[in-house]
Enzyme design. Structure first.
Site, PDB file in Angstrom:
ATOM      1  N   GLU A   1       6.958   1.652  -0.259  1.00 14.81           N
ATOM      2  CA  GLU A   1       7.107   2.789  -1.167  1.00 14.81           C
ATOM      3  C   GLU A   1       7.170   4.078  -0.341  1.00 14.81           C
ATOM      4  O   GLU A   1       7.758   5.069  -0.769  1.00 14.81           O
ATOM      5  CB  GLU A   1       5.938   2.830  -2.175  1.00 14.81           C
TER       6      GLU A   1
ATOM      7  N   GLU B   1       2.100   0.397 -18.082  1.00 15.52           N
ATOM      8  CA  GLU B   1       1.318  -0.832 -17.933  1.00 15.52           C
ATOM      9  C   GLU B   1      -0.168  -0.564 -18.152  1.00 15.52           C
ATOM     10  O   GLU B   1      -0.852  -1.273 -18.899  1.00 15.52           O
ATOM     11  CB  GLU B   1       1.499  -1.415 -16.519  1.00 15.52           C
TER      12      GLU B   1
ATOM     13  N   GLY C   1      -0.708   7.883  -4.668  1.00 17.10           N
ATOM     14  CA  GLY C   1      -1.286   6.683  -5.285  1.00 17.10           C
ATOM     15  C   GLY C   1      -1.595   5.599  -4.260  1.00 17.10           C
ATOM     16  O   GLY C   1      -2.668   5.000  -4.251  1.00 17.10           O
ATOM     17  N   ARG C   2      -0.639   5.344  -3.350  1.00 12.29           N
ATOM     18  CA  ARG C   2      -0.834   4.258  -2.379  1.00 12.29           C
ATOM     19  C   ARG C   2      -1.771   4.650  -1.248  1.00 12.29           C
ATOM     20  O   ARG C   2      -2.050   3.852  -0.371  1.00 12.29           O
ATOM     21  CB  ARG C   2       0.521   3.794  -1.850  1.00 12.29           C
TER      22      ARG C   2
ATOM     23  N   HIS D   1       2.362 -23.288   8.163  1.00  9.87           N
ATOM     24  CA  HIS D   1       2.915 -24.494   7.540  1.00  9.87           C
ATOM     25  C   HIS D   1       3.942 -24.150   6.467  1.00  9.87           C
ATOM     26  O   HIS D   1       4.278 -24.985   5.642  1.00  9.87           O
ATOM     27  CB  HIS D   1       1.780 -25.332   6.952  1.00  9.87           C
TER      28      HIS D   1
ATOM     29  N   LYS E   1      11.855   2.628 -14.619  1.00 14.29           N
ATOM     30  CA  LYS E   1      10.869   2.965 -15.657  1.00 14.29           C
ATOM     31  C   LYS E   1      11.569   3.625 -16.845  1.00 14.29           C
ATOM     32  O   LYS E   1      11.308   3.306 -18.000  1.00 14.29           O
ATOM     33  CB  LYS E   1       9.863   3.990 -15.111  1.00 14.29           C
TER      34      LYS E   1
ATOM     35  N   LYS F   1      -3.573   7.499 -11.575  1.00 13.52           N
ATOM     36  CA  LYS F   1      -3.457   8.858 -11.058  1.00 13.52           C
ATOM     37  C   LYS F   1      -2.877   9.784 -12.132  1.00 13.52           C
ATOM     38  O   LYS F   1      -3.418  10.833 -12.409  1.00 13.52           O
ATOM     39  CB  LYS F   1      -2.586   8.865  -9.794  1.00 13.52           C
TER      40      LYS F   1
END
Ligand code: F6P
Length: 574
Positions: free
Chosen positions: A382, A232, A296-297, A413, A537, A226
């Site tokens: 977030e 990263e 973004g999400r 399990h 960050k 975005k």
């Protein structure tokens, strides 16, 4: 927001910056608190006394059938939760969001992910802050689909003329989790001979593993970010660009003059910052935009889904969008008493604020949804992991719970023990589909039926438990009895749909987006910013010198951090 900055087609926009109503001061809150103390009986008792309970507490939203009856609630609880929503103004805030009010107050932005899935020609047209939203959305979709079709048809080739076989999406957070989750969920619909890979982590292992066995000549890279500033993503994009150019030089004799052509044929970008895309060296012609009113999400249905439109196809993407939109319509128009996202959001508030739930499990009985809980973690945590309200004042009650989960039956399990018999309340959403994607038989046994029997059994066991008498009646005695007892009254919601289709997946995603919104609206928090990720960050950038060995910088750190960096420097090989 002033009147003039939104369309005349949108008549009502309450002020988004107005002080939130403190939910704990409402009449409904007080009444809910005393309800909690009164507890009207166990789920066993409530079901026994009321044969209509399941019918009354089950709802339809688009293609989803949602059964809330195994939550520890009564009709009075639901009534009071709906009163709470009215007292704090949830529906007004929903309308403000849909109309384009700047409800993201800390960034002064509209929140319009719902506009990304409005059908072409929807009326009245949405105009916000002078932008013709519908027209821009559909023009971008048209460009994305044109690009996707050219890759799918083989018209778009790599620089050496070979057809694209692998699309690598480089992105992180919202520019990764949604695309990965949907790709995994709808994988059988991928075009033959075309696969997607996803590169997100700055751990160099991720770039290595993602590219290790790929042929640069048949690889297309989508850099999705975005902001186009994310460490990263930009680092990985440079690593993959170097890998690609080196591979083409070695394998196909690419010359230095052909490098920019190679980047143009093998790299496209998705971003709201097209200027930064150009600075990176990607031709803006090969870039697809979106807008700062898409968080973004909340962006998987924007151009961030280019990888999906390319590998799964524009038709599948359109079906997904239609599914999102069907749930938006339900959220916008269904009466409060049968509005599923509203009810589920309010139930989460009930569980967090009145039942002391700290976490919430999402348990899809669908292997294809194995990344859905991870996707929801960003969406919910977030969004609602906040301690201040949208006017800057402190939150007045507990906010965002921890979301987690794994597909059933694997989770059974692993961690279900704690859900069944632990000391904490863990509300859980169980999701299942009537028709399997792959109907297999084990002899005479339909395996999907075995799978669904587990789905039904788990919610039943959690709701109704097993009493000491029942345990004894099976022949267990003494101190073993308590260990084999199940308290029941462990809240679950069952969500079922006919089949996991692109539309149903879109509906599920939008359902959780709106649940998240409802919770934030009750708590008075801005679910659309994410300042909490910034400090780490910033510090990572500041620590670069120390990590690289600057002694003065190491010494200036706190004793723990400097010792850890020294450990790293003493043990690093290679
Ligand atoms: O660090 C958090 C975050 O800002 C998320 O909100 C976002 O989805 C992710 O980073 C990636 O950001 P971008 O798409 O700008 O690269």
């Amino acid at each position: 927001m002033t009147e003039s900055s939104t369309s005349s087609a949108v008549p009502f926009v309450p002020s988004p910056a107005a002080e939130p109503v403190d939910p704990t001061t409402t009449e409904a809150w007080d009444a809910l608190e005393s309800l909690d103390l009164e507890r009207t009986g166990s789920l066993r008792e409530m079901f026994a006394a009321d044969p209509q309970r399941a019918e009354r507490l089950s709802f339809e939203a688009a293609d989803l059938h949602v059964d809330l009856s195994k939550n520890v609630i009564t009709d009075r609880t639901v009534e009071l939760l709906l009163q709470l929503a009215r007292e704090v103004g949830v529906e007004d805030r929903r309308d403000a969001m849909l109309a384009g009010a700047h409800i993201n107050t800390t960034e002064d932005r509209a929140v319009l992910h719902t506009a990304l899935r409005r059908p072409e020609g929807a009326s009245p047209a949405l105009e916000v802050d002078g932008q013709q939203i519908d027209a821009d959305v559909h023009e971008t979709l048209r460009r994305v689909y044109e690009f996707a079709d050219s890759v799918r048809s083989g018209e778009w080739t790599g620089v050496t003329g070979k057809r694209i076989e692998t699309v690598v999406n480089i992105g992180i957070g919202g520019s990764d989790l949604g695309p990965v989750m949907i790709y995994e969920a709808l994988k059988p619909l991928a075009q033959d001979g075309l696969t997607a890979r996803f590169l997100s982590n700055i751990d160099p292992t991720d770039a290595y593993q993602t590219t290790r066995d790929l042929d640069p000549e048949t690889t297309l890279v989508i850099v999705a970010s975005k902001t186009f500033t994310t460490l990263e993503t930009l680092t990985n994009a440079r690593l993959v660009r170097d890998w690609l150019l080196a591979g083409l030089r070695e394998g196909a004799g690419l010359t230095a003059e052909q490098e920019s052509e190679a980047v143009a044929k093998h790299f496209v970008a998705v971003s709201t910052a097209l200027d930064r895309v150009a600075e990176f060296g990607i031709d803006p012609e090969n870039a697809f935009g979106f807008w700062n009113w898409v968080g973004g999400r909340y962006s998987v249905d924007s151009a961030i889904g280019t990888v999906l439109a390319t590998v799964l196809g524009p038709d599948v993407f359109e079906e997904l969008l239609a599914g999102f939109h069907a749930m938006d319509e339900h959220f916008a128009t269904a009466p409060a008493a049968s509005n599923v996202p509203l009810l589920m959001g309010l139930l989460n508030v009930w569980n967090v604020n009145f039942q002391e739930a700290e976490t919430h499990a999402v348990l899809p009985y669908s292997q294809y949804l194995h990344r859905f809980p991870a996707y929801l973690q960003q969406l919910t945590m977030e969004s609602n992991g906040k301690s201040v309200r949208w006017d800057g004042s402190l939150a007045t009650t507990e906010t965002g719970e921890v979301f987690w989960g794994e597909p059933g039956t694997n989770g059974q399990h692993a961690f279900y023990q704690l859900i069944h018999q632990g000391t904490r309340t863990i509300p859980a959403d169980f999701i299942a589909f009537a028709t399997p994607n792959h109907a297999l038989r084990d002899g005479d046994q339909d395996v999907h039926e075995l799978f669904l029997a587990n789905f039904f059994a788990q919610t039943k066991a959690l709701a109704f438990g097993k009493t000491a008498e029942e345990v004894r009646a099976e022949g267990t005695e003494g101190s073993l009895v308590p260990a084999r007892e199940f308290s029941g009254d462990r809240p679950t919601t069952s969500i079922m749909a006919p089949q996991l289709t692109p539309s149903v997946l879109g509906q599920l995603i939008a359902l959780y987006e709106h649940i998240t919104f409802v919770q934030g609206a009750v708590w008075g928090i801005n679910s659309f910013d994410q300042w909490g990720v910034e400090l780490g960050k910033q510090l990572a950038k500041d620590l670069a010198g120390a990590v690289a060995g600057d002694e003065a910088a190491i010494a200036a750190e706190d004793s723990s951090t400097s010792a850890l960096i020294r450990y790293y420097r003493a043990h690093r090989e290679g």
